[in-house]
Structure formats: C-alpha cells, structure tokens
Design a protein around this motif. Structure first.
Motif, PDB file in Angstrom:
ATOM      1  N   GLN A 128       5.428  17.095  14.182  1.00 53.67           N
ATOM      2  CA  GLN A 128       4.270  16.642  14.791  1.00 53.67           C
ATOM      3  C   GLN A 128       3.940  16.301  13.235  1.00 53.67           C
ATOM      4  N   THR A 129       3.103  17.460  13.027  1.00 53.59           N
ATOM      5  CA  THR A 129       2.774  17.383  11.169  1.00 53.59           C
ATOM      6  C   THR A 129       2.955  16.007  10.413  1.00 53.59           C
ATOM      7  N   ALA A 130       3.782  15.744  10.185  1.00 51.63           N
ATOM      8  CA  ALA A 130       4.892  14.818   9.051  1.00 51.63           C
ATOM      9  C   ALA A 130       3.539  12.793  10.293  1.00 51.63           C
ATOM     10  N   ILE A 131       3.775  13.406  11.166  1.00 50.82           N
ATOM     11  CA  ILE A 131       3.480  12.548  12.191  1.00 50.82           C
ATOM     12  C   ILE A 131       1.686  11.873  12.264  1.00 50.82           C
ATOM     13  N   ASN A 132       1.151  12.771  12.371  1.00 53.70           N
ATOM     14  CA  ASN A 132      -0.208  13.261  12.462  1.00 53.70           C
ATOM     15  C   ASN A 132      -1.031  13.709  11.184  1.00 53.70           C
ATOM     16  N   ILE A 133      -0.663  14.150  10.589  1.00 54.92           N
ATOM     17  CA  ILE A 133      -1.386  14.242   8.753  1.00 54.92           C
ATOM     18  C   ILE A 133      -0.770  13.264   7.390  1.00 54.92           C
ATOM     19  N   PRO A 134      -1.040  12.703   6.780  1.00 51.76           N
ATOM     20  CA  PRO A 134      -0.681  11.657   6.307  1.00 51.76           C
ATOM     21  C   PRO A 134      -0.689  12.482   4.948  1.00 51.76           C
ATOM     22  N   PHE A 135       0.138  11.986   3.919  1.00 51.00           N
ATOM     23  CA  PHE A 135       0.072  12.271   2.729  1.00 51.00           C
ATOM     24  C   PHE A 135      -0.902  11.102   2.046  1.00 51.00           C
ATOM     25  N   GLU A 136      -2.120  11.912   0.853  1.00 48.40           N
ATOM     26  CA  GLU A 136      -2.709  10.880   0.412  1.00 48.40           C
ATOM     27  C   GLU A 136      -2.763  11.125  -0.894  1.00 48.40           C
ATOM     28  N   ASN A 137      -3.845  10.327  -1.291  1.00 48.58           N
ATOM     29  CA  ASN A 137      -4.488  10.852  -2.429  1.00 48.58           C
ATOM     30  C   ASN A 137      -5.675   9.635  -2.764  1.00 48.58           C
ATOM     31  N   LEU A 138      -6.541   9.661  -1.774  1.00 53.30           N
ATOM     32  CA  LEU A 138      -7.897   9.039  -1.934  1.00 53.30           C
ATOM     33  C   LEU A 138      -8.584  10.155  -2.565  1.00 53.30           C
ATOM     34  N   CYS A 139      -9.127  11.617  -2.238  1.00 50.27           N
ATOM     35  CA  CYS A 139      -9.570  12.192  -2.513  1.00 50.27           C
ATOM     36  C   CYS A 139      -9.524  12.175  -4.547  1.00 50.27           C
ATOM     37  N   ILE A 140      -8.635  11.926  -5.219  1.00 50.64           N
ATOM     38  CA  ILE A 140      -8.083  12.025  -6.166  1.00 50.64           C
ATOM     39  C   ILE A 140      -9.188  10.249  -6.901  1.00 50.64           C
ATOM     40  N   MET A 141      -9.158   9.133  -6.359  1.00 48.03           N
ATOM     41  CA  MET A 141      -8.754   8.018  -7.041  1.00 48.03           C
ATOM     42  C   MET A 141      -9.914   7.706  -6.688  1.00 48.03           C
ATOM     43  N   GLU A 142     -10.942   8.777  -5.883  1.00 49.84           N
ATOM     44  CA  GLU A 142     -12.364   8.418  -5.932  1.00 49.84           C
ATOM     45  C   GLU A 142     -13.048   9.545  -6.449  1.00 49.84           C
ATOM     46  N   ASN A 143     -12.613  10.671  -6.913  1.00 48.49           N
ATOM     47  CA  ASN A 143     -12.813  12.025  -7.660  1.00 48.49           C
ATOM     48  C   ASN A 143     -14.256  12.271  -6.945  1.00 48.49           C
ATOM     49  N   LYS A 144     -13.659  12.374  -5.570  1.00 47.64           N
ATOM     50  CA  LYS A 144     -14.137  13.370  -5.029  1.00 47.64           C
ATOM     51  C   LYS A 144     -13.438  14.862  -4.445  1.00 47.64           C
TER      52      LYS A 144
END
Length: 258
Positions: A31-47
């Motif tokens: 359920q965790t793998a389906i509902n919470i994505p692995f992502e790097n958007l904060c890194i890319m947006e410097n946030k």
C-alpha cells in the motif's frame, strides 16, 4: 493515536483501527509503494528542508508529496516505531550494475532493519521500482513478491556487511546487487540524513539532481515519469510516451497526485 500514525494510515488507505502486526507488513508495504511515490521534485526545484520528523510529516503526509529514500524510509521508520516495532535505520551504498561498481558518492541510500522474534529483516520503501514489498530476512533466504525475488546475503566489504540482491519480475533473469549496507551502524536520529540530502542535491555525480523523476508501483507493474517521457509497465509490457512540459504537469497530477 499520534498524528503521524493517523496521517500515515490515511495516506496509504488502511484502517485507523487496524493492529499492525509483523505478518501484515507485506500488505502495508504494498500500500505504501502504490500510494507514496519515489520522487526528486524538491531537489530539482531547490526546495529542500531539514530532515526531521515534523518536516517529513508535512511533506509526505500533509502535503501528500513523495520523496527519496532518506525521506520515505525515515517516515516509514517512524510509523513502525509508533506501532511497536523494533526498528532502526541504516545507510547503504548503491551498486551500479551497468559499470559493475559501487557508487562513488558514498552511503547515500537509507533502509530499515526490523527485529522480530530474534530475526533481523531488511525493509525498504525508498528504492524506486526495486522495492521488495516484503521484509527480507538477512539470512540469505529469498522472498518473492509481486515485484520479483529478493534476498540479503552476508559479505563483509568496505561498503558493508550485507547486500540486497534482486531479480525484478519481468525484467531480470539473474540475481543482481541492489546495494550494500552495514548492519552494525544503526541510526535512530534522522538528522544524519541531511548529509545525504546535501550530496544528492549538490554532487555532480548524483543521479537525482539532473532531471525530474517520479515513480510508483501499481497493482500490475509501475509508472515512471520524467520531464520528457512517461513509461508504464503493465504485466511485463512497457509502453513509453514522449511528452512536453504541459503533459508532464498533467500526468504528475493524474497518476501521482502531485
């Protein structure tokens, strides 16, 4: 029930009253793998913000974003602790199977060790599309999940005393190394991962500061989105679509809720 426990259950869609036993971790991990994505958007947006319990709750559970290994496994570690598990965090070194060498940027992977009935298991909710979806005993005994076969083998080296190995479903015919980790160096203070976050954000060899990457598992495979493509694995068949920025934003909301 504490805020983190309640919010985490809501985020992954499980009952607020369910007693989380070791035997139910397979379901919780899926359920965790389906509902919470692995992502790097904060890194890319410097946030980026400091790695601590409060910030992780706000990012992943309140704002319903995803994260990288040091965020996803940290929040899952807190959830395990809240539900009475004997858990600790560990750092690991990712293996590059193409070049057949360990990463040169150091121990930038984070995973979890859980002890249950005197047996230690590796748990990982932050390894992109390579998630075991089950606790993996560190005895070398393989486990099989909807995502493939996984095992942890002992082998002392400069990178750690154990290594996660895997054969991903529909993708691998032979065992390959995921990462090595050191079970002797247990971590219970997530502030240590600020060092990892800095490396991931700033190091020229970091794989996560070059372009947006978002992925999550589904009941039939996985989805992977970048700023130029959208790939779907469904029952072993992959389809890749080239996209523009507008389509990226549309798919990010539709498939990942971000």
């Amino acid at each position: 029930m504490c805020e983190l426990n309640s919010l985490f259950r809501k985020r992954i869609g499980i009952s607020q009253n369910k007693n989380i036993t070791f035997e139910k971790l397979d379901y919780i991990l899926e359920q965790t793998a389906i509902n919470i994505p692995f992502e790097n958007l904060c890194i890319m947006e410097n946030k980026i913000s400091d790695i601590n319990k409060e910030n992780l709750i706000n990012k992943i559970l309140v704002n319903k974003e995803g994260g990288l290994c040091y965020e996803l496994n940290s929040i899952f570690y807190f959830f395990l602790i809240e539900n009475g598990f004997d858990a600790s965090l560990v750092r690991g070194v990712i293996y590059d199977n193409i070049n057949e060498t360990y990463s040169t940027i150091g121990r930038t992977h984070v995973a979890i060790l859980v002890t249950h009935k005197n047996q230690t298991y590796l748990i990982d909710t932050g390894f992109g599309g390579n998630l075991p979806l089950k606790p993996v005993p560190i005895t070398g005994e393989p486990v099989t999940s909807n995502n493939g076969e996984f095992r942890v083998n002992k082998g002392d080296s400069e990178f750690g005393n154990y290594a996660l190995e895997m054969k991903l479903k529909h993708k691998d015919t032979n065992w390959k190394i995921g990462y090595a980790f050191d079970s002797k160096k247990l971590i219970n203070d997530v502030s240590e991962f600020n060092e990892i976050q800095t490396i991931i954000a700033k190091h020229q060899e970091s794989p996560f500061n070059k372009k947006p990457l978002i992925t999550r598992l589904t009941s039939t495979g996985n989805l992977t989105l970048t700023d130029t493509s959208f790939t779907q694995w469904i029952d072993g068949i992959d389809t890749k679509e080239e996209i523009d920025h507008a389509k990226f934003k549309e798919l990010l909301k539709k498939h990942f809720g971000i």
